[in-house]
Design an enzyme around this catalytic site. Structure first.
Site, short mmCIF file in Angstrom:
data_model
loop_
_atom_site.label_atom_id
_atom_site.label_comp_id
_atom_site.label_asym_id
_atom_site.label_seq_id
_atom_site.Cartn_x
_atom_site.Cartn_y
_atom_site.Cartn_z
N LYS A 53 9.52 1.71 0.81
CA LYS A 53 8.54 2.07 1.83
C LYS A 53 8.36 3.58 1.78
O LYS A 53 9.33 4.33 1.89
CB LYS A 53 9.05 1.63 3.21
CG LYS A 53 8.02 1.66 4.33
CD LYS A 53 8.63 1.03 5.58
CE LYS A 53 7.62 0.94 6.71
NZ LYS A 53 8.22 0.29 7.91
N GLY A 91 0.78 -1.22 0.00
CA GLY A 91 0.00 0.00 0.00
C GLY A 91 0.81 1.27 0.00
O GLY A 91 0.30 2.34 -0.33
N ASP A 133 10.62 -4.92 7.71
CA ASP A 133 9.50 -4.03 8.00
C ASP A 133 9.46 -3.66 9.48
O ASP A 133 8.60 -4.11 10.23
CB ASP A 133 8.17 -4.64 7.56
CG ASP A 133 7.11 -3.56 7.38
OD1 ASP A 133 7.47 -2.36 7.36
OD2 ASP A 133 5.92 -3.90 7.25
N ARG A 166 5.81 -13.16 0.95
CA ARG A 166 5.36 -13.32 2.33
C ARG A 166 4.49 -14.56 2.49
O ARG A 166 3.98 -15.10 1.51
CB ARG A 166 4.54 -12.09 2.74
CG ARG A 166 5.30 -10.76 2.66
CD ARG A 166 4.31 -9.62 2.48
NE ARG A 166 4.92 -8.31 2.69
CZ ARG A 166 5.54 -7.60 1.77
NH1 ARG A 166 5.67 -8.09 0.54
NH2 ARG A 166 6.05 -6.41 2.05
N ASP A 194 1.75 -11.06 6.98
CA ASP A 194 2.33 -10.30 5.87
C ASP A 194 3.68 -9.72 6.23
O ASP A 194 4.33 -9.09 5.39
CB ASP A 194 1.38 -9.19 5.41
CG ASP A 194 1.03 -8.22 6.52
OD1 ASP A 194 0.60 -8.68 7.58
OD2 ASP A 194 1.18 -7.00 6.33
N ASN A 195 4.14 -9.95 7.48
CA ASN A 195 5.45 -9.46 7.90
C ASN A 195 6.46 -10.58 8.12
O ASN A 195 7.51 -10.36 8.71
CB ASN A 195 5.31 -8.64 9.19
CG ASN A 195 4.74 -7.26 8.93
OD1 ASN A 195 4.83 -6.75 7.82
ND2 ASN A 195 4.13 -6.66 9.93
#
Length: 467
Positions: free
Chosen positions: A112, A91, A262, A185, A252-253
């Protein structure tokens, strides 16, 4: 070409097509001010020869590097604090490039704060400068301690005023680029399973197997899961040995190579505290320090559930059951490495692990987490240094005697490392929250980047001292 001969582009994820990612355009930032470039990391992939102007062009305006097709926002789902969310995806970032490094690993350049994508969910797609600075610091300290981690490659300030609800606003903006061994992921598999796309699961299995776990046989989904379990166990053990709390261990991490990435609300332990949390919004302590192995295993079970579309349950369960034993083995190895001693066998190594944790538990704030590993690095070889240092009074009592006995059983591993200047100072390099805030305050109030630069220099020296 602005790149050097070691640069070897290999954009393999892009070959998977539009079902796995969406071509996107980076944000058009009003300014691009270079704040950090990691030339050591860049050299590993042939990008250290870029001039600052070229660096800004590729990592601030995202002109494609040679042989790269342009950015792609990766598609994935995920469990967030164990609630499934089918509206995730990149996103505020994208996969910018892939290339081989000097160890022949396929690495990603991921971003990022690079702008909105189809998965931004009403967000602005931006990153605060403070958030970028924190990620640079976290990656540097984790790398210095031997934790498998992404590396911050670049931090560029972008000249926008961002509104945030969890910090003073408006605040400065930035775009970060990280160098990482895969952004695939667990949630990438979850998205395919959500849509019951066994064909996509098969595609992902082959993609991940061939590029990141090539010893696994083609089509062997349980074998791939076992490899991911082993890598995840190693990562988790090294977080614990580092006293690190990731903060947001959603599906997702976590990625398929067992590499940490992240860094949002991370923290390092000030002292032994099993329930210590990093995220203010983790009110239940789901991702507390001592619950991280449980969290990683839970996430692995979600990955295994996805693979049931292409494999039988029994061998997947067997692969999952390997996590506990692998984690304990890796935890022993991680503590031995942090203490700078050699293995003496399972029983003696476990005794050292147990007595180290007992001492950290008993002493608490008297010694903090990191100083124990600094004072007693290489075991017996550090006796005089530790017993004449600032924590000399803490090194006594029955619990300490048990630790010392277990430690001195083990031979030092390359004790010549103690000659490094990093061991001549009384205090180790830590990264507790007060220091992070002080580094940011200097930037925020006076645009003074010297505390950050000096800290990164000391972290690099710490890494070299234990290499």
């Amino acid at each position: 070409m602005p790149v050097s001969p070691p640069y070897r582009p290999e954009p393999r994820f892009f070959d998977l097509g539009s079902e796995f990612g969406d071509a996107v355009r980076p944000a058009d930032f009003p300014r691009t001010i270079l704040r950090f470039r990691n030339d050591r990391a860049a050299a590993s992939v042939g990008l250290d020869s870029l001039t600052d102007a070229e660096w800004l062009d590729h990592f601030g305006r995202f002109a494609p590097l040679p042989g790269q097709p342009g950015p792609v926002a990766m598609r994935y789902h995920g469990h967030q604090f164990r609630t499934y969310n089918p509206d995730l995806g990149d996103g505020r970032g994208f996969l910018a490039a892939q290339m081989r490094d000097d160890a022949d690993r396929l690495l990603d350049l991921g971003t990022k704060g690079s702008g909105t994508t189809p998965w931004s969910r009403a967000g602005d797609g931006r990153l605060t400068l403070k958030g970028g600075m924190r990620e640079v610091l976290a990656a540097a300290l984790l790398e210095s301690q031997g934790v498998p981690t992404s590396r911050a490659l670049s931090l560029i300030e972008t000249g926008e005023a961002l509104e945030r609800g969890d910090e003073p606003s408006p605040t400065r903006s930035a775009v970060l680029v990280r160098l990482q061994h895969s952004h695939v992921r667990f949630g990438t598999f979850q998205r395919a399973a959500y849509f019951e796309r066994a064909d996509q699961i098969e595609t992902l299995v082959e993609h991940v197997r061939s590029l990141y776990h090539p010893t696994v046989a083609p089509g062997d989904a349980p074998g791939l899961l076992a490899a991911i379990v082993a890598a995840s166990a190693r990562l988790t053990a090294r977080w614990i040995a580092a006293g690190f709390v990731h903060g947001v261990l959603n599906t997702d991490n976590l990625n398929v190579t067992g590499e940490s990435f992240d860094y949002g609300p991370w923290r390092f332990l000030p002292s032994y505290e099993p329930g210590f949390t990093a995220a203010y919004f983790d009110s239940s302590g789901l991702y507390a320090f001592a619950r991280q192995p449980e969290a990683v295993f839970w996430n692995l079970t979600q990955l295994a559930g996805c693979l049931k579309l292409v494999a039988d349950a029994a061998p997947l369960t067997e692969a999952l059951n390997g996590f506990g034993p692998a984690y304990i083995r890796e935890l022993r190895a991680a503590f031995l490495e942090r203490l700078g001693v050699r293995s003496l066998g399972e029983a003696a190594d476990q005794r050292l692990l147990d007595t180290t944790l007992a001492l950290l538990r008993e002493q608490g704030e008297a010694i903090r987490w990191e100083p124990l590993f600094h004072d007693w690095f290489a075991g017996f070889a550090s006796s005089a240094r530790a017993l004449s240092g600032p924590r000399a009074r803490a090194w006594q009592g029955e619990t300490f005697d048990a630790f010392r006995f277990a430690l001195f059983e083990h031979e030092p591993d390359r004790p010549e490392r103690l000659e490094h200047p990093a061991f001549a100072v009384p205090e180790p390099e830590e990264l507790l929250i007060d220091e992070v805030e002080a580094i940011w305050a200097a930037i925020d109030h006076a645009d003074d980047w010297s505390p950050l630069t000096q800290k990164l220099d000391r972290l690099e020296a710490s890494r070299q001292s234990r290499a």
